[in-house]
Design a protein around this motif. Structure first.
Motif, PDB file in Angstrom:
ATOM      1  N   ALA A  74      40.979 -26.360  54.832  1.00 16.99           N
ATOM      2  CA  ALA A  74      41.571 -25.464  54.205  1.00 16.99           C
ATOM      3  C   ALA A  74      41.212 -24.064  54.469  1.00 16.99           C
ATOM      4  CB  ALA A  74      41.857 -25.642  52.878  1.00 16.99           C
ATOM      5  N   PRO A  75      40.986 -23.363  55.737  1.00 18.04           N
ATOM      6  CA  PRO A  75      40.476 -22.081  55.729  1.00 18.04           C
ATOM      7  C   PRO A  75      41.396 -21.148  55.655  1.00 18.04           C
ATOM      8  CG  PRO A  75      40.531 -23.176  57.993  1.00 18.04           C
ATOM      9  CD  PRO A  75      40.841 -24.310  56.963  1.00 18.04           C
ATOM     10  N   MET A  76      41.104 -20.030  55.412  1.00 15.87           N
ATOM     11  CA  MET A  76      42.195 -18.914  55.543  1.00 15.87           C
ATOM     12  C   MET A  76      42.231 -18.280  56.939  1.00 15.87           C
ATOM     13  SD  MET A  76      42.230 -15.981  52.433  1.00 15.87           S
ATOM     14  CE  MET A  76      43.165 -16.532  51.148  1.00 15.87           C
ATOM     15  N   ALA A 128      51.734 -12.511  60.036  1.00 20.26           N
ATOM     16  CA  ALA A 128      52.333 -13.658  59.341  1.00 20.26           C
ATOM     17  C   ALA A 128      53.172 -13.046  58.144  1.00 20.26           C
ATOM     18  CB  ALA A 128      51.185 -14.515  58.771  1.00 20.26           C
ATOM     19  N   LYS A 129      54.191 -14.047  57.590  1.00 18.88           N
ATOM     20  CA  LYS A 129      55.033 -13.520  56.652  1.00 18.88           C
ATOM     21  C   LYS A 129      54.393 -13.112  55.534  1.00 18.88           C
ATOM     22  CE  LYS A 129      59.035 -16.182  55.233  1.00 18.88           C
ATOM     23  NZ  LYS A 129      59.878 -17.386  54.856  1.00 18.88           N
ATOM     24  N   GLY A 130      54.966 -12.040  54.861  1.00 20.83           N
ATOM     25  CA  GLY A 130      54.325 -11.452  53.614  1.00 20.83           C
ATOM     26  C   GLY A 130      53.266 -10.288  54.152  1.00 20.83           C
ATOM     27  N   ILE A 131      52.884 -10.294  55.257  1.00 20.05           N
ATOM     28  CA  ILE A 131      51.673  -9.106  55.535  1.00 20.05           C
ATOM     29  C   ILE A 131      52.173  -7.674  56.147  1.00 20.05           C
ATOM     30  CG2 ILE A 131      49.697  -8.961  57.184  1.00 20.05           C
ATOM     31  CD1 ILE A 131      48.988 -11.824  56.671  1.00 20.05           C
ATOM     32  N   ALA A 132      53.564  -7.957  56.434  1.00 19.05           N
ATOM     33  CA  ALA A 132      54.023  -6.778  56.902  1.00 19.05           C
ATOM     34  C   ALA A 132      53.825  -5.468  56.371  1.00 19.05           C
ATOM     35  CB  ALA A 132      55.552  -6.838  57.395  1.00 19.05           C
ATOM     36  N   PHE A 139      51.942 -15.736  52.308  1.00 18.41           N
ATOM     37  CA  PHE A 139      52.270 -17.090  52.793  1.00 18.41           C
ATOM     38  C   PHE A 139      51.331 -17.415  53.485  1.00 18.41           C
ATOM     39  CE2 PHE A 139      56.627 -15.940  52.126  1.00 18.41           C
ATOM     40  CZ  PHE A 139      57.475 -17.134  52.057  1.00 18.41           C
ATOM     41  N   ASN A 140      50.702 -18.969  53.311  1.00 19.65           N
ATOM     42  CA  ASN A 140      49.634 -19.364  53.943  1.00 19.65           C
ATOM     43  C   ASN A 140      50.053 -20.414  54.825  1.00 19.65           C
ATOM     44  OD1 ASN A 140      47.125 -19.903  54.961  1.00 19.65           O
ATOM     45  ND2 ASN A 140      46.282 -20.867  52.976  1.00 19.65           N
ATOM     46  N   GLY A 141      50.546 -20.073  56.102  1.00 23.05           N
ATOM     47  CA  GLY A 141      51.429 -21.203  56.907  1.00 23.05           C
ATOM     48  C   GLY A 141      52.614 -21.369  56.126  1.00 23.05           C
ATOM     49  N   ARG A 142      53.138 -22.262  55.952  1.00 25.03           N
ATOM     50  CA  ARG A 142      54.566 -22.262  55.390  1.00 25.03           C
ATOM     51  C   ARG A 142      54.512 -22.165  54.037  1.00 25.03           C
ATOM     52  NH1 ARG A 142      58.056 -25.643  58.566  1.00 25.03           N
ATOM     53  NH2 ARG A 142      57.324 -25.532  60.829  1.00 25.03           N
TER      54      ARG A 142
END
Ligand SMILES: C[S@@+](CC[C@H](N)C(=O)[O-])C[C@H]1O[C@@H](n2cnc3c(N)ncnc32)[C@H](O)[C@@H]1O
Length: 385
Positions: free
Chosen positions: A173-175, A11-15, A362-365
């Motif tokens: 709303a789980p992560m 996911a975006k941000g995790i790289a 990012f959590n989804g968008r």
């Protein structure tokens, strides 16, 4: 199978966290993009990555890359790949794609063309073709097509690695599991000190922390991966890798993990999920307001993921909650490092403490931040524990 390019998506941000993980597993990091990290390896290496990686979504092994201006050229070039070497004749395939080509309006069309190239070739070779459809639980092929550059990968994960298999009850709303693992990685916690997780919801942060603390490979929780549905799947090697992962795991934790929520149904779900993940014995659950959560001596991290108004909760009452978290940090959490994961920076201002660090996620968008607060011992007041 020889070494090839391996793309581990995330996911975006995790790289950055994924890069660190891949490097610590002994793989070279060739490049990092917003949503993936490139390394190299064989199918055996892909199995290892699927077993150990916590923050990645899919482990993709490059089969071929070629130019294709349109769907016919895609069909032609994809048909040149020796699919019969990888896909069982009586198997089942699913093609997924990310397409930005001016001649393609719907990426499903690209999926169909690629799938046709595969099954037509196998029909020609064997007089038999694999079944195909949208299910991702067997052989999955991933197509990346930008302008006229195509890359065709074997998706060795199949179902994304975020689906660890333990979250049977997700609640609201789980992560995502991979995001929770990245959040714990961002706190720097590796098993020393306590983890306190008020507002635990379905328990994802506490469960991922327990898995990290135990050094328990997340792939041990799953029994199905895409690579198992490839020709020549090396089942004995997979068994060895799993045994290696088990041998590396710790049995106990130094500190305590405490998870609480004021919603009894959330705590019941979190307990059930922890049980499925095999870490329920390591997490102390409580039904209580976040302010009543016990904070054992010895310090550690206290991490909260409050609602932030996008998916649940109303802004006005949330302002009170965020202000309350600031008071909770000041009055009860001295000696701990405090963290808030939120998608609403306006609400975060209500905490009233200066964040020492802000890690983008990012959590989804939704663009989010993990905010870190240093909480000094002096102001700590004992509360119920
Ligand atoms: C966004 S959810 C957390 C999701 C969680 N990270 C997960 O992966 O499932 C926020 C949680 O905070 C809980 N909560 C809200 N206000 C609370 C309060 N005052 N005390 C305790 N828990 C609260 C809600 O019940 C909800 O489960």
């Amino acid at each position: 199978m020889k070494k090839s390019r391996v793309l581990v998506t995330c996911a975006k941000g995790i790289a950055p966290f994924l890069s660190a993980e891949i490097a610590s597993l002994g793989f070279p990091v060739a490049s990092e993009t917003v949503s993936g990290v490139e390394t190299e390896g064989s199918l055996d290496d892909a199995m290892r990555l699927n077993l150990f990686v916590r923050t990645g979504h899919r482990v993709l092994l490059l089969l071929d890359s070629f130019g294709a201006a349109n769907a016919d050229e895609l069909y032609e070039n994809a048909g040149r790949i020796a699919w019969e070497d990888f896909i069982p004749e009586d198997g089942y395939i699913s093609v997924t794609s990310s397409v930005e080509n001016p001649t393609i309006r719907d990426s499903r069309f690209a999926n169909v063309k690629c799938k046709d190239a595969i099954v037509d070739r196998m029909q020609r070779k064997y007089g038999k073709r694999p079944d195909s459809g949208p299910e991702r639980d067997r052989t999955v092929i991933a197509l990346y097509w930008k302008d006229d550059a195509c890359a065709v990968y074997l998706d060795t994960s199949g179902e994304p690695l975020s689906k660890r298999g333990y979250r049977k009850i997700p609640l609201r709303a789980p992560m995502q599991e991979t995001l929770a693992a990245a959040v714990i990685a961002a706190t720097g916690w590796k098993g020393e000190g306590n983890v306190v997780n008020p507002m635990c919801g379905s328990g994802t942060l506490a469960i991922e922390a327990a898995l990290i603390g135990l050094n328990w490979a997340p792939g041990l929780l799953r029994s199905n991966f895409g690579f198992m549905h490839l020709k020549g799947f090396d089942a004995p090697l997979w068994k060895e890798l799993r045994a290696e992962a088990r041998a590396m795991a710790r049995k106990t934790l130094e500190g305590r993990i405490i998870a609480s929520d004021h919603n009894a149904a959330a705590v019941a779900a979190a307990e059930q999920n922890a049980m499925t993940a095999g870490v329920d014995r390591l997490i102390e659950f409580a039904v209580c307001d976040y302010r009543e959560t016990s904070l054992p001596g010895g310090g550690g991290i206290v991490v909260l993921n409050p609602e932030y108004g996008e998916r649940m909760g109303k802004i006005a009452s949330l302002e009170e909650t965020y202000k309350g978290i600031g008071d909770f940090f000041k009055q009860r959490c001295g000696g701990y490092r405090g963290f808030i994961f939120t998608g609403n920076l306006e609400l975060a201002k209500k905490v009233g403490l200066k964040a020492k660090r802000r890690v983008p996620f990012f959590n989804g968008r939704i663009e989010c931040r993990l905010l870190e607060y240093e909480l000094y011992e002096g102001s700590r007041r004992r509360g119920p524990s």
